[in-house]
Design a protein around this motif. Structure first.
Motif, short mmCIF file in Angstrom:
data_model
loop_
_atom_site.label_atom_id
_atom_site.label_comp_id
_atom_site.label_asym_id
_atom_site.label_seq_id
_atom_site.Cartn_x
_atom_site.Cartn_y
_atom_site.Cartn_z
N ALA A 1 -8.53 8.74 10.64
CA ALA A 1 -8.44 9.22 11.58
C ALA A 1 -8.73 9.13 12.95
O ALA A 1 -7.55 9.25 14.08
CB ALA A 1 -8.82 11.34 12.06
N ALA A 2 -9.66 7.90 12.39
CA ALA A 2 -10.20 7.08 13.63
C ALA A 2 -9.26 5.95 13.61
O ALA A 2 -9.84 4.81 14.54
CB ALA A 2 -11.42 6.66 13.30
N GLY A 3 -8.08 5.73 13.19
CA GLY A 3 -7.61 4.64 12.92
C GLY A 3 -7.95 2.84 11.96
O GLY A 3 -8.21 1.76 12.50
N ARG A 4 -9.17 3.43 11.63
CA ARG A 4 -10.26 2.21 10.86
C ARG A 4 -8.84 1.66 9.28
O ARG A 4 -9.75 1.00 8.58
CB ARG A 4 -11.38 2.81 10.34
N ALA A 5 -8.27 2.80 8.79
CA ALA A 5 -7.78 2.27 7.88
C ALA A 5 -6.91 1.77 7.55
O ALA A 5 -5.03 1.90 8.36
CB ALA A 5 -7.93 4.12 7.05
N GLN A 6 -6.11 1.40 6.65
CA GLN A 6 -4.77 0.63 6.55
C GLN A 6 -4.60 0.91 4.39
O GLN A 6 -5.48 1.05 3.84
CB GLN A 6 -4.93 -0.73 6.31
N LEU A 7 -3.20 1.16 4.21
CA LEU A 7 -2.94 1.20 3.00
C LEU A 7 -2.02 0.25 2.22
O LEU A 7 -1.09 -0.99 2.90
CB LEU A 7 -2.20 2.03 2.61
N THR A 8 -1.92 -0.43 0.97
CA THR A 8 -0.78 -1.08 0.96
C THR A 8 0.33 -0.43 -0.05
O THR A 8 0.00 0.92 -0.22
CB THR A 8 -1.38 -1.73 -0.67
N GLY A 9 1.44 -1.03 -0.28
CA GLY A 9 2.49 -0.43 -0.76
C GLY A 9 2.29 -0.06 -2.22
O GLY A 9 1.35 -0.47 -3.07
N ARG B 1 -0.58 8.72 4.74
CA ARG B 1 0.63 8.15 4.60
C ARG B 1 0.46 6.65 4.78
O ARG B 1 0.01 6.78 5.94
CB ARG B 1 1.12 8.53 4.01
N GLY B 2 1.21 5.63 4.43
CA GLY B 2 0.72 5.09 5.56
C GLY B 2 2.42 4.91 6.16
O GLY B 2 3.24 5.84 6.41
N ARG B 3 1.99 3.79 7.00
CA ARG B 3 2.53 3.96 8.73
C ARG B 3 4.37 3.61 8.39
O ARG B 3 5.95 4.70 8.87
CB ARG B 3 2.80 3.22 9.82
N ARG B 4 4.55 2.82 7.58
CA ARG B 4 5.84 2.50 6.45
C ARG B 4 5.79 2.07 4.93
O ARG B 4 4.40 1.69 5.10
CB ARG B 4 6.34 1.57 7.96
N GLU B 5 6.78 1.93 5.40
CA GLU B 5 6.67 0.63 2.93
C GLU B 5 6.62 -0.45 3.71
O GLU B 5 7.65 -0.78 4.26
CB GLU B 5 8.49 1.40 2.66
N VAL B 6 5.68 -0.35 2.53
CA VAL B 6 5.29 -1.97 2.64
C VAL B 6 5.59 -2.23 1.36
O VAL B 6 4.99 -2.23 0.27
CB VAL B 6 4.13 -2.74 3.03
N GLY B 7 6.00 -3.67 0.86
CA GLY B 7 5.35 -4.31 -0.44
C GLY B 7 3.86 -4.41 -1.26
O GLY B 7 2.86 -3.54 -0.26
N LEU B 8 4.13 -4.05 -2.27
CA LEU B 8 2.50 -4.10 -3.06
C LEU B 8 1.71 -4.74 -2.76
O LEU B 8 0.25 -4.25 -1.97
CB LEU B 8 2.79 -4.88 -5.14
N THR C 1 -0.40 -1.97 5.68
CA THR C 1 0.42 -1.09 6.84
C THR C 1 -0.73 -0.05 6.94
O THR C 1 -1.73 0.67 6.41
CB THR C 1 1.83 -0.42 6.29
N GLU C 2 -0.36 0.77 8.82
CA GLU C 2 -1.82 1.31 9.23
C GLU C 2 -1.70 3.46 8.79
O GLU C 2 -0.74 3.27 7.88
CB GLU C 2 -1.71 2.05 10.37
N ALA C 3 -2.67 3.22 7.98
CA ALA C 3 -2.84 4.81 7.13
C ALA C 3 -2.83 5.56 7.80
O ALA C 3 -3.63 5.82 9.44
CB ALA C 3 -4.45 4.58 5.97
#
Length: 89
Positions: free
Chosen positions: A28-36, A65-72, A76-78
């Protein structure tokens, strides 16, 4: 009367561990990212999350969820979903 989604979010919120809540607050604080991938890895402040099972569970539960789909190996921003926001409100 509450909608079905609100009731589900309330039940999920009651079952979240302290660590899961902390992860959702970091997202929620914008501190996270997710991989694909089907089991995306979570990074907080650029570092791998110490409990990937929690992040996998949160994604599977539809709370983040991720902001957009990305590769493995891309990131992308969580983002919190509506249910994720409700779970920590």
């Amino acid at each position: 009367m509450r909608g079905v989604g609100e009731g589900v979010a309330m039940i999920v919120a009651e079952e979240l561990s302290g660590r899961a809540r902390a992860v959702l607050r970091a997202v929620a604080a914008g501190r996270a990212q997710l991989t694909g991938g089907c089991e995306p890895d979570l990074y907080i402040d650029g570092l791998p999350c110490c409990d990937q099972m929690v992040s996998h569970d949160l994604v599977r539960a539809g709370l983040l969820r991720g902001r957009r789909e990305v590769g493995l190996y891309e990131r992308t921003e969580a983002l919190l979903t509506e249910a994720g926001r409700a779970a920590i409100s």
